[in-house]
Scaffold this active site. Structure first.
Site, PDB file in Angstrom:
ATOM      1  N   LYS A 188     -37.755   1.450 -76.801  1.00  0.00           N
ATOM      2  CA  LYS A 188     -36.722   2.493 -76.869  1.00  0.00           C
ATOM      3  C   LYS A 188     -36.031   2.557 -75.512  1.00  0.00           C
ATOM      4  CE  LYS A 188     -36.067   6.593 -75.727  1.00  0.00           C
ATOM      5  NZ  LYS A 188     -34.633   6.694 -75.364  1.00  0.00           N
ATOM      6  N   SER A 242     -38.850   9.299 -65.134  1.00  0.00           N
ATOM      7  CA  SER A 242     -39.127  10.367 -64.177  1.00  0.00           C
ATOM      8  C   SER A 242     -40.585  10.833 -64.262  1.00  0.00           C
ATOM      9  CB  SER A 242     -38.207  11.550 -64.463  1.00  0.00           C
ATOM     10  OG  SER A 242     -38.425  12.001 -65.776  1.00  0.00           O
ATOM     11  N   THR A 243     -41.046  11.391 -63.178  1.00  0.00           N
ATOM     12  CA  THR A 243     -42.408  11.925 -63.139  1.00  0.00           C
ATOM     13  C   THR A 243     -42.544  13.077 -64.137  1.00  0.00           C
ATOM     14  OG1 THR A 243     -42.631  11.201 -60.874  1.00  0.00           O
ATOM     15  CG2 THR A 243     -44.137  12.934 -61.567  1.00  0.00           C
ATOM     16  N   VAL A 245     -41.086  13.487 -67.111  1.00  0.00           N
ATOM     17  CA  VAL A 245     -41.334  12.984 -68.473  1.00  0.00           C
ATOM     18  C   VAL A 245     -42.681  12.244 -68.507  1.00  0.00           C
ATOM     19  CG1 VAL A 245     -40.464  11.557 -70.363  1.00  0.00           C
ATOM     20  CG2 VAL A 245     -38.864  12.904 -69.011  1.00  0.00           C
ATOM     21  N   GLU A 264     -44.644   4.061 -64.752  1.00  0.00           N
ATOM     22  CA  GLU A 264     -43.894   3.695 -63.539  1.00  0.00           C
ATOM     23  C   GLU A 264     -42.913   4.833 -63.288  1.00  0.00           C
ATOM     24  OE1 GLU A 264     -45.543  -0.206 -63.152  1.00  0.00           O
ATOM     25  OE2 GLU A 264     -44.114   0.785 -61.832  1.00  0.00           O
ATOM     26  N   CYS A 298     -35.868   3.393 -58.194  1.00  0.00           N
ATOM     27  CA  CYS A 298     -37.153   4.048 -57.921  1.00  0.00           C
ATOM     28  C   CYS A 298     -37.718   3.636 -56.570  1.00  0.00           C
ATOM     29  CB  CYS A 298     -38.137   3.723 -59.034  1.00  0.00           C
ATOM     30  SG  CYS A 298     -38.276   1.958 -59.320  1.00  0.00           S
ATOM     31  N   GLU A 396     -37.166  13.477 -54.888  1.00  0.00           N
ATOM     32  CA  GLU A 396     -36.461  12.231 -55.183  1.00  0.00           C
ATOM     33  C   GLU A 396     -35.022  12.579 -55.563  1.00  0.00           C
ATOM     34  OE1 GLU A 396     -37.227  10.176 -58.912  1.00  0.00           O
ATOM     35  OE2 GLU A 396     -37.332   8.288 -57.827  1.00  0.00           O
TER      36      GLU A 396
END
Ligand code: NAD
Length: 500
Positions: A188, A242-243, A245, A264, A298, A396
């Site tokens: 996805k 993202s962290t 999610v 990741e 990232c 970030e």
């Protein structure tokens, strides 16, 4: 590059894509669609279907069946390698097409997109070798009556969720390795950059990948993404994003079938510059480290930690690079820094710049939107007088914003570098090998660069320490993530009876 460089033209009308399940394309007709506008030009470029829950179920069921009947995992490594090599050739042949749609949907410069697609060819080639060399282990030291064997087996059905910043590259850092391991896939892509994932499905199909082994569903994260992470028939989930999610992915695994996870996530990566570095080279590298992909990367080197004796001079050198870097139309071959990919990200970055000013940091360069009469662009931005408590030093930003913090000793440099919840990547610039190695050992990061930054390739693993993620992608480590080991105990001769 010369002034005669080509500026590619925009498509006359948006390209429509279907989605891909069980070896067949489902057309866009009668479905709701996402219409994607090029962030560099503001015109519609692609139309992508919004898949339904039923489409997702069909994709997972196809991947389940393809795994369970062993049409892919039952092949020899050599046969799997042959498909991966053909896919490498397919990516090479269609590289220009892939780079073009990647640039239109993402806003990255066309020259950069071409280089990324070139790198993806190598991912397929390298993974094809791993399909053949993947093996387990044996234990011949268990005494005369016992022989031990460890086999590596594919994990099963893998869900792959990717973000919008490197839609094709990130995909190709995962798909070839997952296929090399013998797993089947439901991918996805991000809803704003789905085109090149769908092109890859076509390439793999043409390369002879059996139906059902790779399925691609398109849709939003909150619907199709959430459905995939909760699905009981998915054995493993590779999530890049993202962290925030990432936390939901962990929750969903616990609430469903404890699917194995590869995560990741985000980064706030240090660039440590010692006074004895080749400062000209380091300034160029540091500017590249945050300007590349408009800092929507990232592993961007977003925190410049520089020895105090050269801090002011070095900041001016970086600002000079920012002044010269060519920001502009992503379809212009001369462009080095393209557009900001989404409206939301544009707002987020400008919000952080405002916050930096409000919290007392000094704007040395940039800080503004650039107006080219089309699209959304932000000037590479440099902030001085930054302290470790400031929001711009901690969160970030995911944009072309660099903060400068000075240090006096190596210990202090390491402490500042590690003062973050993240641990994705780090770079150190020095001509002193001892300093380089001490810093490399002490800074917590999954990827490290010495006197360079942002290099990569199919051999070396990718992944983070701390809250930057779990597991590794790429290299032999990347294939092993998608396997599980089984220990086999083989009795030689007769067992000692339990009941006399
Ligand atoms: P994101 O987390 O918003 O989205 C990533 C993907 O997750 C998209 O496909 C999205 O549709 C999907 N998603 C969103 N909500 C979901 C949900 N509830 N369930 C399942 N899937 C869901 O991230 P983004 O904005 O696309 O990308 C930026 C982030 O990604 C940054 O934090 C960046 O650091 C990170 N990133 C990390 C790496 C890495 O290798 N560590 C690489 C690239 C990007």
């Amino acid at each position: 590059m010369s002034d005669s460089s080509i500026v590619l033209s925009l498509p006359d009308q948006p390209r429509e894509f279907g989605f891909f399940v069980d070896g067949s394309w489902s057309p866009i007709e009668s479905r709701e669609v996402f219409e994607r506008f090029s962030p560099g030009h503001g015109v519609p470029v692609t139309r992508i279907p919004k898949c339904t829950d039923a489409d997702l179920d069909a994709a997972v069921n196809a991947a389940r069946k393809a795994f369970d009947d062993r049409r892919w995992s039952g092949l020899s490594g050599a046969d799997r390698a042959a498909v991966l090599l053909k896919a490498a050739e397919g990516v090479r042949t269609r590289a220009e097409e892939i780079a073009y749609w990647e640039t239109l949907e993402n806003g990255k410069p066309i020259s950069q997109a071409r280089a990324e697609v070139g790198g993806c060819v190598g991912m397929f080639e390298y993974a094809s070798g791993l399909a053949r060399s993947l093996h387990g282990d044996s234990f011949n030291n268990l005494g005369d009556g016992m022989f031990g064997v460890v086999t590596r087996e594919p994990v099963g059905v893998v869900g792959v969720i990717t973000p919008w910043n490197f839609p094709f590259l990130i995909l190709c850092e995962r798909i070839p390795y997952i296929l090399a391991a013998g797993c089947t896939i439901v991918a996805k892509p991000s809803e704003v950059t789905s085109a090149t994932t769908l092109i890859l499905a076509e390439i793999l199909h043409d390369a002879g990948l059996p139906a059902g082994v790779l399925n691609v569903v398109t849709g939003s994260g909150s619907t199709i993404g959430q459905g995939l992470i909760e699905h009981e028939q998915v054995d493993m989930l590779s999530f890049t994003g993202s962290t925030a999610v990432g936390r939901r992915v962990v929750e969903a695994s616990g609430k469903s079938n404890f699917k194995k996870l590869g995560l990741e996530l985000g980064g706030k990566n240090p660039q440590i510059v010692f006074a004895d570095a080749d400062l000209e080279d380091a300034a160029d590298g540091v500017a590249f480290g945050i300007g590349f992909n408009t800092g929507q990367c990232c592993v961007s080197g977003s925190r410049l930690i520089v020895e105090r004796t050269v801090a002011e001079k070095f900041a001016s050198m970086v600002a000079e690079k920012f002044r010269k870097v060519r920001v502009g139309d992503p379809l212009d071959e001369r462009t080095q820094v393209g557009a900001i990919t989404t409206d939301a990200q544009n707002t987020t970055i400008m919000g952080y710049i405002e916050k930096g000013r409000a919290e007392g940091a000094t704007l040395i360069h940039g800080g503004e939107q650039l107006d080219f009469g089309h699209g959304q662009y932000i000037a590479p931005t440099l902030f001085g007088n930054v302290t470790s408590e400031m929001t711009i030093a901690r969160e970030e930003i995911f944009g072309p914003v660099l903060t400068v913090m000075p240090f006096d000793t190596l210990e202090e440099a390491v402490a500042i570098a590690n003062d973050t919840e993240y641990g994705l990547a780090a770079s150190v610039w020095t001509k002193n090998i001892d300093k380089a190695l001490v810093v490399t050992r002490r800074v917590q990061a999954g990827r490290f660069w010495i006197n360079t930054t942002l290099s990569g390739g199919p051999e070396l693993p990718i992944g983070g320490f701390k809250q930057s993620g779990w597991g590794r992608e790429a290299g032999i480590y990347g294939v092993e993530e998608y396997t599980q080991v089984k220990s086999v105990h083989i009795e030689i001769g007769k067992r000692t009876p339990w009941v006399a």
